[in-house]
Design a protein around this motif. Structure first.
Motif, short mmCIF file in Angstrom:
data_model
loop_
_atom_site.label_atom_id
_atom_site.label_comp_id
_atom_site.label_asym_id
_atom_site.label_seq_id
_atom_site.Cartn_x
_atom_site.Cartn_y
_atom_site.Cartn_z
N THR A 179 33.21 46.78 26.90
CA THR A 179 34.46 46.60 26.19
C THR A 179 35.52 47.46 26.85
O THR A 179 35.22 48.29 27.72
CB THR A 179 34.33 46.94 24.70
OG1 THR A 179 35.54 46.59 24.01
CG2 THR A 179 34.04 48.42 24.48
N LEU A 180 36.77 47.28 26.44
CA LEU A 180 37.84 48.04 27.08
C LEU A 180 37.67 49.53 26.82
O LEU A 180 37.29 49.95 25.72
CB LEU A 180 39.21 47.57 26.61
CG LEU A 180 39.63 47.80 25.16
CD1 LEU A 180 41.15 47.86 25.07
CD2 LEU A 180 39.09 46.72 24.24
N GLU A 181 37.96 50.32 27.83
CA GLU A 181 37.82 51.78 27.73
C GLU A 181 38.70 52.34 26.62
O GLU A 181 38.36 53.35 25.99
CB GLU A 181 38.18 52.43 29.07
CG GLU A 181 37.98 53.93 29.10
CD GLU A 181 38.38 54.55 30.43
OE1 GLU A 181 38.11 55.75 30.62
OE2 GLU A 181 38.97 53.84 31.27
N ASP A 182 39.82 51.68 26.35
CA ASP A 182 40.77 52.17 25.35
C ASP A 182 40.42 51.72 23.93
O ASP A 182 41.28 51.75 23.05
CB ASP A 182 42.19 51.72 25.70
CG ASP A 182 43.25 52.38 24.82
OD1 ASP A 182 43.11 53.59 24.53
OD2 ASP A 182 44.20 51.69 24.40
N THR A 183 39.20 51.32 23.69
CA THR A 183 38.82 50.91 22.33
C THR A 183 39.20 51.96 21.27
O THR A 183 39.69 51.58 20.20
CB THR A 183 37.32 50.59 22.27
OG1 THR A 183 37.07 49.38 23.01
CG2 THR A 183 36.84 50.39 20.85
N PRO A 184 39.03 53.27 21.51
CA PRO A 184 39.44 54.23 20.49
C PRO A 184 40.93 54.17 20.15
O PRO A 184 41.33 54.59 19.05
CB PRO A 184 39.09 55.59 21.12
CG PRO A 184 37.97 55.28 22.05
CD PRO A 184 38.32 53.94 22.62
N SER A 193 47.69 35.05 41.65
CA SER A 193 49.12 35.35 41.65
C SER A 193 49.79 35.05 40.32
O SER A 193 50.85 35.57 40.02
CB SER A 193 49.82 34.56 42.76
OG SER A 193 49.68 33.18 42.55
N GLY A 194 49.16 34.19 39.52
CA GLY A 194 49.76 33.80 38.26
C GLY A 194 49.24 34.56 37.07
O GLY A 194 49.41 34.11 35.93
N ILE A 195 48.60 35.70 37.29
CA ILE A 195 48.08 36.48 36.18
C ILE A 195 48.37 37.95 36.40
O ILE A 195 48.36 38.45 37.53
CB ILE A 195 46.55 36.25 36.01
CG1 ILE A 195 46.05 36.92 34.73
CG2 ILE A 195 45.78 36.72 37.23
CD1 ILE A 195 44.61 36.56 34.37
N SER A 196 48.67 38.64 35.31
CA SER A 196 48.92 40.08 35.36
C SER A 196 48.09 40.74 34.27
O SER A 196 47.33 40.08 33.57
CB SER A 196 50.41 40.37 35.15
OG SER A 196 50.85 39.86 33.90
N GLY A 197 48.25 42.04 34.12
CA GLY A 197 47.52 42.74 33.08
C GLY A 197 46.33 43.51 33.58
O GLY A 197 46.01 43.48 34.78
N PRO A 198 45.63 44.22 32.69
CA PRO A 198 44.56 45.14 33.10
C PRO A 198 43.43 44.48 33.89
O PRO A 198 42.83 45.13 34.75
CB PRO A 198 44.04 45.68 31.76
CG PRO A 198 45.17 45.50 30.81
CD PRO A 198 45.88 44.26 31.24
N ILE A 199 43.14 43.22 33.61
CA ILE A 199 41.98 42.60 34.27
C ILE A 199 42.17 42.47 35.76
O ILE A 199 41.19 42.40 36.51
CB ILE A 199 41.67 41.22 33.64
CG1 ILE A 199 40.22 40.82 33.97
CG2 ILE A 199 42.67 40.17 34.09
CD1 ILE A 199 39.17 41.75 33.45
N VAL A 200 43.41 42.45 36.23
CA VAL A 200 43.65 42.27 37.67
C VAL A 200 43.10 43.46 38.45
O VAL A 200 42.32 43.29 39.40
CB VAL A 200 45.15 42.07 37.95
CG1 VAL A 200 45.40 41.97 39.46
CG2 VAL A 200 45.66 40.81 37.26
N ASP A 201 43.48 44.68 38.05
CA ASP A 201 42.98 45.86 38.75
C ASP A 201 41.47 46.03 38.55
O ASP A 201 40.76 46.46 39.46
CB ASP A 201 43.70 47.12 38.26
CG ASP A 201 45.11 47.23 38.81
OD1 ASP A 201 45.39 46.59 39.84
OD2 ASP A 201 45.93 47.94 38.21
#
Length: 598
Positions: free
Chosen positions: A220-225, A286-294
């Motif tokens: 899950t995302l690290e920022d869950t807290p 190229s058409g997507i941004s956000g945390p999943i890209v990195d």
């Protein structure tokens, strides 16, 4: 009496139900020719080198067993002429039919999910601590899922109960059969117990059929807290997604498992809201941004595909891995409106996926197919138990109250309700603020059952506010209040602003042509028409999630003179009951408290 279950039970495959029609789809592929012998074995005693494996996936179901209402129950489809149309979608009766139809003729098929299967659920599931959803997922033949942040809404102990079974520790058993838990493993590779420093649930799982093996790692995302109440994540620590996946990819490869799929409850934001938008039209990713890209760009090339979620967006994209080779990354929106069908071509010689042959498509869970009878029975059975609570009218509305937009009518209505409730607790309460992520749905004028048009039932209110947060009062200085508004568009919320929904007496301008905290125009902030005095003290009503500093609003976690009230749904119900009637329904707020400059 309490039910017992094995920690990771073997799948009990249900029958496959034929459906009338296939779903609409959007397709992505890493197209390249395979060697001449690249054919799926269809019989005989000598399997071919290559075996196609079907991977069906979805994410962010949030206990939506019944078809979601309003915009939450529709998807946008891009047409050939550039226009768009909307399609009604979702509901597990239809999802079951679509998945069972998709599996027909597929000897090698896996069904996986990307987290948030439960939590923030409508009444038919949420009232029973999401046991109905787990039962439905078992019937859907889900093989494996990652945890999402909402799996922690009621804490790690409750999550483990959903996995292993047993009656609820407070509310007990809802049926004579008890609760057997999930027949599929929840994967939580990056969620560690602070005391033991080990994952609280299984970190990975290997699907096997004959000589084909595919490993799944779930995070899950690290920022869950930062997006879950403090009580929900107490005693837990959440590790970096990339480091965790790379760690367990090595573990799997050391066990001879060379084909690996990552289930990641973190996602991206495609440039278009249409489910069939081609995000690779101008190049990979190229058409997507956000945390999943990195995240995708840093996960080891040993991982062959990423099933993602959390953002409730729909996409089928390729994003280059660290070696520069494209890799499929998918998400199927939310609420069971879509599912993804991915073909993984397994090479028996290497035990790996032929990455260049991966194909993927998002399909709409249309409501034009036959309903799955077992799901209809399940929903009816739990609705019967919920009916005495859910069918109670709590108010009346004159039109739809949507939860869409930077400032939504539903968000404003909740803020007004919390201000009114706060003033009952303390007449000195000045304003209320509601987090947008806590507004899970809008209210629809059209009746969902026999209650009649314009009637708001408790079940509909529960769907809007299912978290059982309390309404909390805190004191802040005017300077702190201004800082809270700036935190909507700065700090952790810089890239993806979280615009608080204000009570009617708070107004200001949000200038989106600017950057960071400057997007909140300080001189425009008015409370009851007057400027905020930085030195004065203001009494603010929020829910307990915000009062704990959730969603990156650290200043809201610094309030003083705390007073904890009743749950937020009770405040909404009380407000609707007091301010509406059959002959005088409540009109939706105009959503004009924030002036937006673009």
């Amino acid at each position: 009496m309490p039910a017992t279950s094995q920690p990771y039970p073997y799948r009990r495959r249900a029958y496959r139900l034929l459906a009338a029609a296939a779903g609409l789809a959007t397709v992505g592929a890493l197209a390249a020719a395979l060697p001449a012998d690249a054919h799926e074995n269809t019989g005989g005693h000598h399997p071919s080198r290559y075996q196609d494996v079907q991977l069906l996936s979805f994410n962010d179901l949030h206990g939506n067993l019944e078809p979601p209402s309003g915009s939450s129950g529709r998807v946008t489809e891009l047409q050939a002429d550039g226009t768009t149309k909307t399609i009604d979608a979702g509901g597990v009766e239809y999802l079951a039919t679509h998945l069972r139809e998709a599996r027909q003729g597929k000897a090698y098929s896996i069904t996986a999910a990307g987290g948030d299967m439960v939590g923030a659920s409508p009444l038919v599931s949420g009232l029973f601590h999401d046991e109905p959803t787990i039962e439905a997922l078992n019937k859907l033949d889900l093989d494996v899922t990652s945890v999402g942040n909402h799996e922690f809404d009621e804490g790690a102990k409750e999550l483990k109960r959903l996995q292993y079974g047993g009656c609820h520790p407070t509310d007990g058993c809802y049926t004579d059969e008890g609760f057997e838990g999930a027949e599929f493993p929840y994967l939580a590779a990056n969620v560690l117990d602070e005391k033991t420093n080990t994952p609280i649930l299984k970190p990975y799982w290997v699907w096997k059929k004959k000589d084909v093996r595919i490993g799944f790692i779930g995070v899950t995302l690290e920022d869950t807290p930062g997006v879950v109440s403090a009580d929900g994540v107490k005693g837990l620590k959440f590790k970096d997604e990339v480091e965790t996946i790379n760690k367990y990819a090595k573990v799997l490869r050391a066990q001879g498992v060379n084909s690996i799929v990552a289930l990641i409850h973190e996602g991206g934001l495609p440039a278009s809201g249409a489910y069939n938008y081609d995000c690779d039209s101008s190049g990979a990713g190229s058409g997507i941004s956000g945390p999943i890209v990195d995240i995708a760009k840093n996960i080891t090339p040993s991982v062959d595909a990423l099933v993602t979620g959390h953002t409730h967006a729909a996409y089928v994209c390729t994003i280059p891995d660290p070696s520069g080779k494209p890799r499929m990354v998918t998400s199927a929106a939310s609420f069971g409106r879509l599912y993804t069908d991915t073909t993984l071509t397994y090479d028996r010689l290497t035990g790996d996926i032929v990455r260049t042959a991966v194909k993927s498509a998002n399909h709409v869970v249309t409501r034009t197919v036959a309903k799955a009878p077992d799901m209809t029975e399940l929903i009816g059975r739990w609705n019967t138990l919920a009916a005495p609570v859910g069918n109670r009218p709590i108010g009346y509305i004159s039109a739809d109250v949507p939860n869409t937009g930077t400032e939504s009518p539903m968000g404003d209505l909740i803020a007004d309700a919390q201000l009114a409730y706060g003033r009952k607790l303390d007449a000195g309460t000045d304003l209320a603020l509601m987090n947008p992520g806590g507004v899970r749905a809008g209210l629809t004028y059209a009746a969902k059952g026999a209650e009649g048009d314009g009637v708001v039932t408790y079940a509909e209110g529960f769907t809007v506010q299912p978290f059982s947060n309390t309404v909390n009062l805190q004191d802040f200085t005017g300077a702190q209040l201004i800082q809270v508004l700036k935190e909507q568009v700065s700090g952790t919320n810089t890239a993806a602003p979280k615009i608080l929904q204000p009570s009617a007496n708070l107004t200001y301008t949000l200038d989106l042509t600017k950057t960071g905290a400057d997007r909140v125009v300080t001189d425009s902030i008015r409370l009851n028409g007057a400027a905020i005095d930085p030195a004065a003290t203001y009494r603010v009503a929020t829910n307990s999630f915000l009062a704990g500093g959730g969603d990156g609003f650290t200043t809201l976690g610094q309030g003083t003179n705390d007073l904890v009230g009743s749950d937020d749904l009770a405040a909404l119900a009380e407000y609707l009951t007091a301010n509406s009637s059959a002959s005088g329904p409540l009109a939706p707020p105009a959503a004009n408290r924030i002036t937006i400059v673009q």
